[in-house]
Design a protein around this motif. Sequence first.
Motif, PDB file in Angstrom:
ATOM      1  N   GLY A 102     -56.817  26.477  19.424  1.00 27.60           N
ATOM      2  CA  GLY A 102     -57.849  25.889  18.579  1.00 27.60           C
ATOM      3  C   GLY A 102     -58.186  26.681  17.339  1.00 27.60           C
ATOM      4  N   ALA A 103     -57.238  26.781  16.447  1.00 31.21           N
ATOM      5  CA  ALA A 103     -57.478  27.389  15.141  1.00 31.21           C
ATOM      6  C   ALA A 103     -56.732  26.554  14.117  1.00 31.21           C
ATOM      7  CB  ALA A 103     -56.997  28.841  15.113  1.00 31.21           C
ATOM      8  N   GLY A 104     -57.172  26.557  12.874  1.00 25.90           N
ATOM      9  CA  GLY A 104     -56.561  25.718  11.850  1.00 25.90           C
ATOM     10  C   GLY A 104     -55.127  26.115  11.549  1.00 25.90           C
ATOM     11  N   GLY A 105     -54.343  25.131  11.129  1.00 21.19           N
ATOM     12  CA  GLY A 105     -52.975  25.403  10.736  1.00 21.19           C
ATOM     13  C   GLY A 105     -51.948  24.824  11.688  1.00 21.19           C
ATOM     14  N   THR A 106     -52.305  23.750  12.392  1.00 22.07           N
ATOM     15  CA  THR A 106     -51.363  23.170  13.339  1.00 22.07           C
ATOM     16  C   THR A 106     -50.141  22.573  12.639  1.00 22.07           C
ATOM     17  OG1 THR A 106     -52.595  21.078  13.354  1.00 22.07           O
ATOM     18  CG2 THR A 106     -53.143  22.689  15.055  1.00 22.07           C
ATOM     19  N   SER A 107     -50.259  22.278  11.346  1.00 17.23           N
ATOM     20  CA  SER A 107     -49.088  21.766  10.624  1.00 17.23           C
ATOM     21  C   SER A 107     -47.990  22.816  10.534  1.00 17.23           C
ATOM     22  CB  SER A 107     -49.477  21.279   9.233  1.00 17.23           C
ATOM     23  OG  SER A 107     -50.171  22.273   8.517  1.00 17.23           O
ATOM     24  N   ALA A 108     -48.349  24.102  10.568  1.00 13.81           N
ATOM     25  CA  ALA A 108     -47.333  25.148  10.604  1.00 13.81           C
ATOM     26  C   ALA A 108     -46.597  25.118  11.941  1.00 13.81           C
ATOM     27  CB  ALA A 108     -47.963  26.516  10.370  1.00 13.81           C
ATOM     28  N   ALA A 109     -47.325  24.822  13.012  1.00 17.34           N
ATOM     29  CA  ALA A 109     -46.682  24.683  14.318  1.00 17.34           C
ATOM     30  C   ALA A 109     -45.684  23.533  14.301  1.00 17.34           C
ATOM     31  CB  ALA A 109     -47.733  24.473  15.399  1.00 17.34           C
ATOM     32  N   LYS A 110     -46.033  22.462  13.620  1.00 18.18           N
ATOM     33  CA  LYS A 110     -45.107  21.334  13.503  1.00 18.18           C
ATOM     34  C   LYS A 110     -43.819  21.763  12.817  1.00 18.18           C
ATOM     35  CE  LYS A 110     -44.762  16.594  11.787  1.00 18.18           C
ATOM     36  NZ  LYS A 110     -45.501  15.426  11.264  1.00 18.18           N
ATOM     37  N   ARG A 111     -43.927  22.554  11.776  1.00 19.07           N
ATOM     38  CA  ARG A 111     -42.731  23.025  11.074  1.00 19.07           C
ATOM     39  C   ARG A 111     -41.915  23.966  11.958  1.00 19.07           C
ATOM     40  NH1 ARG A 111     -42.840  22.331   5.315  1.00 19.07           N
ATOM     41  NH2 ARG A 111     -44.656  21.075   4.738  1.00 19.07           N
ATOM     42  N   LEU A 112     -42.586  24.794  12.759  1.00 18.60           N
ATOM     43  CA  LEU A 112     -41.865  25.671  13.674  1.00 18.60           C
ATOM     44  C   LEU A 112     -41.109  24.852  14.714  1.00 18.60           C
ATOM     45  CD1 LEU A 112     -41.196  28.478  14.857  1.00 18.60           C
ATOM     46  CD2 LEU A 112     -43.322  28.310  16.173  1.00 18.60           C
ATOM     47  N   LEU A 113     -41.776  23.854  15.288  1.00 18.12           N
ATOM     48  CA  LEU A 113     -41.121  23.017  16.292  1.00 18.12           C
ATOM     49  C   LEU A 113     -39.913  22.299  15.704  1.00 18.12           C
ATOM     50  CD1 LEU A 113     -44.203  21.506  18.132  1.00 18.12           C
ATOM     51  CD2 LEU A 113     -42.413  22.915  19.172  1.00 18.12           C
ATOM     52  N   ALA A 114     -40.032  21.816  14.479  1.00 19.04           N
ATOM     53  CA  ALA A 114     -38.905  21.142  13.837  1.00 19.04           C
ATOM     54  C   ALA A 114     -37.716  22.086  13.698  1.00 19.04           C
ATOM     55  CB  ALA A 114     -39.327  20.604  12.475  1.00 19.04           C
ATOM     56  N   ALA A 115     -37.989  23.323  13.275  1.00 18.41           N
ATOM     57  CA  ALA A 115     -36.917  24.301  13.100  1.00 18.41           C
ATOM     58  C   ALA A 115     -36.244  24.637  14.428  1.00 18.41           C
ATOM     59  CB  ALA A 115     -37.468  25.568  12.450  1.00 18.41           C
ATOM     60  N   LEU A 116     -37.032  24.782  15.483  1.00 15.24           N
ATOM     61  CA  LEU A 116     -36.464  25.103  16.795  1.00 15.24           C
ATOM     62  C   LEU A 116     -35.634  23.952  17.337  1.00 15.24           C
ATOM     63  CD1 LEU A 116     -39.532  26.877  18.456  1.00 15.24           C
ATOM     64  CD2 LEU A 116     -37.483  27.970  17.538  1.00 15.24           C
ATOM     65  N   GLN A 117     -36.095  22.732  17.110  1.00 11.61           N
ATOM     66  CA  GLN A 117     -35.354  21.569  17.607  1.00 11.61           C
ATOM     67  C   GLN A 117     -34.039  21.380  16.864  1.00 11.61           C
ATOM     68  OE1 GLN A 117     -38.163  18.075  18.820  1.00 11.61           O
ATOM     69  NE2 GLN A 117     -39.317  19.361  17.388  1.00 11.61           N
ATOM     70  N   GLU A 118     -34.007  21.775  15.602  1.00  7.86           N
ATOM     71  CA  GLU A 118     -32.793  21.621  14.795  1.00  7.86           C
ATOM     72  C   GLU A 118     -31.789  22.741  15.037  1.00  7.86           C
ATOM     73  OE1 GLU A 118     -34.373  21.594  10.884  1.00  7.86           O
ATOM     74  OE2 GLU A 118     -35.288  19.602  11.075  1.00  7.86           O
ATOM     75  N   ASP A 119     -32.207  23.816  15.669  1.00  6.91           N
ATOM     76  CA  ASP A 119     -31.372  25.006  15.820  1.00  6.91           C
ATOM     77  C   ASP A 119     -30.514  24.891  17.081  1.00  6.91           C
ATOM     78  OD1 ASP A 119     -30.343  27.626  16.154  1.00  6.91           O
ATOM     79  OD2 ASP A 119     -32.069  28.475  15.114  1.00  6.91           O
ATOM     80  N   ASP A 120     -29.191  24.914  16.919  1.00  4.62           N
ATOM     81  CA  ASP A 120     -28.286  24.788  18.061  1.00  4.62           C
ATOM     82  C   ASP A 120     -28.359  25.992  18.989  1.00  4.62           C
ATOM     83  OD1 ASP A 120     -27.394  22.336  17.163  1.00  4.62           O
ATOM     84  OD2 ASP A 120     -25.665  23.165  16.099  1.00  4.62           O
ATOM     85  N   ARG A 121     -28.923  27.097  18.504  1.00  2.45           N
ATOM     86  CA  ARG A 121     -29.058  28.272  19.368  1.00  2.45           C
ATOM     87  C   ARG A 121     -30.191  28.118  20.374  1.00  2.45           C
ATOM     88  NH1 ARG A 121     -29.632  32.373  14.426  1.00  2.45           N
ATOM     89  NH2 ARG A 121     -30.837  30.542  13.753  1.00  2.45           N
ATOM     90  N   VAL A 122     -31.078  27.169  20.127  1.00  4.74           N
ATOM     91  CA  VAL A 122     -32.233  26.927  21.002  1.00  4.74           C
ATOM     92  C   VAL A 122     -31.923  25.736  21.897  1.00  4.74           C
ATOM     93  CG1 VAL A 122     -34.681  26.350  21.081  1.00  4.74           C
ATOM     94  CG2 VAL A 122     -33.808  27.854  19.281  1.00  4.74           C
TER      95      VAL A 122
END
Length: 211
Positions: free
Chosen positions: A13-33
């Motif tokens: 519960g702190a501001g900046g959840t849109s950064a989490a969205k960008r992190l999740l997108a990067a992890l999902q796109e990464d074949d190493r993950v």
Amino acid sequence: MPENRRITVAVTGAGGTSAAKRLLAALQEDDRVTHVDLLVSANGRKLAALEFGTQEDPESVAQALGGTSPKVRMLDPTDLAGPVTSGSYPYDAMVILPCAAGVLGRIAQGLALDLIERAADVALKEGRRLVLCLRETPLHLIHLRNMVSVTEAGAIVYPMIPTYYNVPQTLGELQDELVERVLQLLGLRHTDRYRWDGSSTPARREHTGAP
């Protein structure tokens, strides 16, 4: 770290959840993950609903955060019997983005009132990479002491403080750089766009036109 990474991502519960969205997108796109466990606290759902204009239920929040690929499994943060509660469960690293000051404080004291805090406790006791992206300002003495405590225990505190020398033009660019720095801490570098070469970075040259 090995390939076939398994990463735990928590949103509190702190501001900046849109950064989490960008992190999740990067992890999902990464074949190493190969797998991402996603935990969103009740207050994290409130913030996501506020920032994305969605409902607070877990399914709506997962959709808003973009955690929809088969790689991502959303866990109930109130379920202290969830898989990440045990050191025997395999994952390579954990990121809390954003990390509320209260969550930081409980991790610093070894408290685990929910599965997010328990997973962080497990990461520390098992010697796994734990990155806490604190979103709080200004910082008082208790915050600072808690940051020292978790650092001494093995965590990395990476406050959500933007850099400016790359001359970002948008909020999205600020968040992209923050996420890239987090990925680097996980050993998952995506780009050299922000790498300093002694005089500049590709991102800075792009924005300023400097050679």
